[in-house]
Scaffold this motif. Sequence first.
Motif, mmCIF file in Angstrom:
data_model
loop_
_atom_site.group_PDB
_atom_site.id
_atom_site.type_symbol
_atom_site.label_atom_id
_atom_site.label_comp_id
_atom_site.label_asym_id
_atom_site.label_seq_id
_atom_site.Cartn_x
_atom_site.Cartn_y
_atom_site.Cartn_z
ATOM 1 N N GLU A 2 81.509 36.766 21.828
ATOM 2 C CA GLU A 2 82.748 36.006 21.954
ATOM 3 C C GLU A 2 82.619 35.029 23.119
ATOM 4 O OE1 GLU A 2 85.302 35.988 19.996
ATOM 5 O OE2 GLU A 2 84.840 37.741 18.749
ATOM 6 N N ARG A 3 83.220 33.872 22.971
ATOM 7 C CA ARG A 3 83.265 32.889 24.046
ATOM 8 C C ARG A 3 84.476 33.223 24.914
ATOM 9 N NH1 ARG A 3 79.443 29.374 26.156
ATOM 10 N NH2 ARG A 3 80.471 27.593 27.193
ATOM 11 N N LEU A 4 84.223 33.823 26.074
ATOM 12 C CA LEU A 4 85.283 34.258 26.969
ATOM 13 C C LEU A 4 84.975 33.792 28.385
ATOM 14 C CD1 LEU A 4 85.657 37.962 25.717
ATOM 15 C CD2 LEU A 4 87.088 36.010 25.081
ATOM 16 N N ASN A 5 85.961 33.310 29.077
ATOM 17 C CA ASN A 5 85.808 32.862 30.457
ATOM 18 C C ASN A 5 84.659 31.863 30.612
ATOM 19 O OD1 ASN A 5 86.514 32.805 33.229
ATOM 20 N ND2 ASN A 5 84.966 34.345 33.714
ATOM 21 N N GLY A 6 84.482 31.034 29.596
ATOM 22 C CA GLY A 6 83.470 29.991 29.668
ATOM 23 C C GLY A 6 82.059 30.441 29.401
ATOM 24 N N ALA A 7 81.886 31.649 28.851
ATOM 25 C CA ALA A 7 80.536 32.172 28.602
ATOM 26 C C ALA A 7 80.506 32.902 27.259
ATOM 27 C CB ALA A 7 80.110 33.131 29.717
ATOM 28 N N ASP A 8 79.325 32.938 26.647
ATOM 29 C CA ASP A 8 79.130 33.734 25.433
ATOM 30 C C ASP A 8 78.799 35.154 25.858
ATOM 31 O OD1 ASP A 8 79.529 31.613 23.627
ATOM 32 O OD2 ASP A 8 77.467 30.924 23.909
ATOM 33 N N LEU A 9 79.748 36.073 25.676
ATOM 34 C CA LEU A 9 79.587 37.456 26.118
ATOM 35 C C LEU A 9 79.400 38.369 24.910
ATOM 36 C CD1 LEU A 9 82.339 37.668 28.896
ATOM 37 C CD2 LEU A 9 79.883 37.208 29.163
ATOM 38 N N GLY A 65 70.893 40.436 28.823
ATOM 39 C CA GLY A 65 70.811 41.082 27.517
ATOM 40 C C GLY A 65 71.028 40.117 26.376
ATOM 41 N N ARG A 66 71.989 40.441 25.517
ATOM 42 C CA ARG A 66 72.259 39.629 24.336
ATOM 43 C C ARG A 66 73.338 38.582 24.570
ATOM 44 N NH1 ARG A 66 72.642 45.479 21.883
ATOM 45 N NH2 ARG A 66 73.335 45.619 24.072
ATOM 46 N N SER A 67 73.898 38.530 25.776
ATOM 47 C CA SER A 67 74.852 37.478 26.098
ATOM 48 C C SER A 67 74.127 36.153 26.261
ATOM 49 C CB SER A 67 75.626 37.822 27.383
ATOM 50 O OG SER A 67 76.542 38.877 27.145
ATOM 51 N N GLY A 68 74.873 35.064 26.173
ATOM 52 C CA GLY A 68 74.265 33.739 26.250
ATOM 53 C C GLY A 68 73.670 33.454 27.613
ATOM 54 N N PRO A 69 72.694 32.541 27.675
ATOM 55 C CA PRO A 69 72.066 32.194 28.949
ATOM 56 C C PRO A 69 73.035 31.501 29.896
ATOM 57 C CG PRO A 69 71.300 30.732 27.196
ATOM 58 C CD PRO A 69 72.104 31.803 26.539
ATOM 59 N N LEU A 70 72.735 31.611 31.171
ATOM 60 C CA LEU A 70 73.631 31.048 32.185
ATOM 61 C C LEU A 70 73.796 29.544 32.036
ATOM 62 C CD1 LEU A 70 72.611 32.988 35.430
ATOM 63 C CD2 LEU A 70 74.642 33.330 34.003
ATOM 64 N N GLN A 75 80.424 27.346 33.724
ATOM 65 C CA GLN A 75 80.268 27.364 35.173
ATOM 66 C C GLN A 75 78.842 27.046 35.614
ATOM 67 O OE1 GLN A 75 81.586 29.706 33.254
ATOM 68 N NE2 GLN A 75 83.543 30.433 34.068
ATOM 69 N N GLY A 76 77.850 27.317 34.752
ATOM 70 C CA GLY A 76 76.459 27.085 35.107
ATOM 71 C C GLY A 76 75.879 28.204 35.954
ATOM 72 N N ALA A 77 74.569 28.153 36.158
ATOM 73 C CA ALA A 77 73.878 29.218 36.872
ATOM 74 C C ALA A 77 74.146 29.187 38.368
ATOM 75 C CB ALA A 77 72.367 29.127 36.616
ATOM 76 N N ASP A 83 82.711 37.307 41.791
ATOM 77 C CA ASP A 83 84.018 36.913 41.269
ATOM 78 C C ASP A 83 83.949 36.570 39.784
ATOM 79 O OD1 ASP A 83 85.055 37.230 43.780
ATOM 80 O OD2 ASP A 83 85.099 35.106 44.268
ATOM 81 N N THR A 84 82.895 35.850 39.402
ATOM 82 C CA THR A 84 82.753 35.436 38.004
ATOM 83 C C THR A 84 82.505 36.635 37.103
ATOM 84 O OG1 THR A 84 81.801 33.344 38.767
ATOM 85 C CG2 THR A 84 81.513 33.890 36.452
#
Length: 300
Positions: A2-9, A65-70, A75-77, A83-84
């Motif tokens: 899911e795309r949550l808080n700006g990331a693919d989690l 893991g299986r979450s999307g890359p930073l 927000q970026g790496a 906090d994030t």
Amino acid sequence: MERLNGADLYFETSGAVQGGAGGGNPPVVYLHGGPGYNSHSFRALFGERLDALGPAVYLDQRGAGRSGPLEETEQGADTLDLDTLVADVEAVREFLGAERIVPLGHGFGALVALEYARRWPTRTARVIVVNPWVHFPGLALTLLAEASARRGVPLDDPAGAVRARTPEGEYPPVGSARVEQAFSLLNARDLLNVLHFKDAPSRMHLEFADAEGQLSGAGEVQEALVNQGLWEFEYPPFLQDIVRPVFVIAGAHDRSSYPEQVQWLADLAGADVSVLDAGHYPWLDDEDAFAEALEDALRR
């Protein structure tokens, strides 16, 4: 995914985790260590036992893991920090519609679990941590001491020299200097294996589970957090702010956490501590004892 808080989690769920008020037991949200590891091996090796205790969520944290890359997050790496990671957990809770959760953090993941409980007390039923890391300069000194002993050289803590050459008003990077020196004596993998595992069969058991999962370690997560000053981070002052019950499950053979790191939680958070005859991954060494300690922490 899911795309949550700006990331693919990426996360997996078991049981009815959508409950609101009066909706049953709050789900346990497993927060892996590393940083940058994954939840696969824990679910593969212990998930059936945890699922039997109630609803559970197995989250691969941002960039791991299986979450999307930073680099594919909004927000970026360069902005990855505690906090994030905590905000990601809250985003997952909100998405699932759970009124409250039980953060279950392992190693580095304990930091995420504790900070979630501190920041979101009304959304936290209780917090459980397994072999926590909360004081990173102290952990760095543990690594250096072990590496020195293994190499048969005297412990030479660079802290004094680092403080002496650091300009006034700047924070001396003591933890980073200790880690750099430790890893110059013994490579990181071998050093952590020595500190983490009770015996070789436990280490091999985890390696087989990792091989089955075919998930490589997320070096970018570690690098991003180190760039944000991970090895200088001292969380103990914040432990006194946690108002929810804190439970610690520690392995007596995990010298990266027990007793120094665990003692911070006992002293400052009033944590209830259970010590098992196990290493960093207690579900590998004594699954029944770990399941019993976890159930006790959930039911008390």
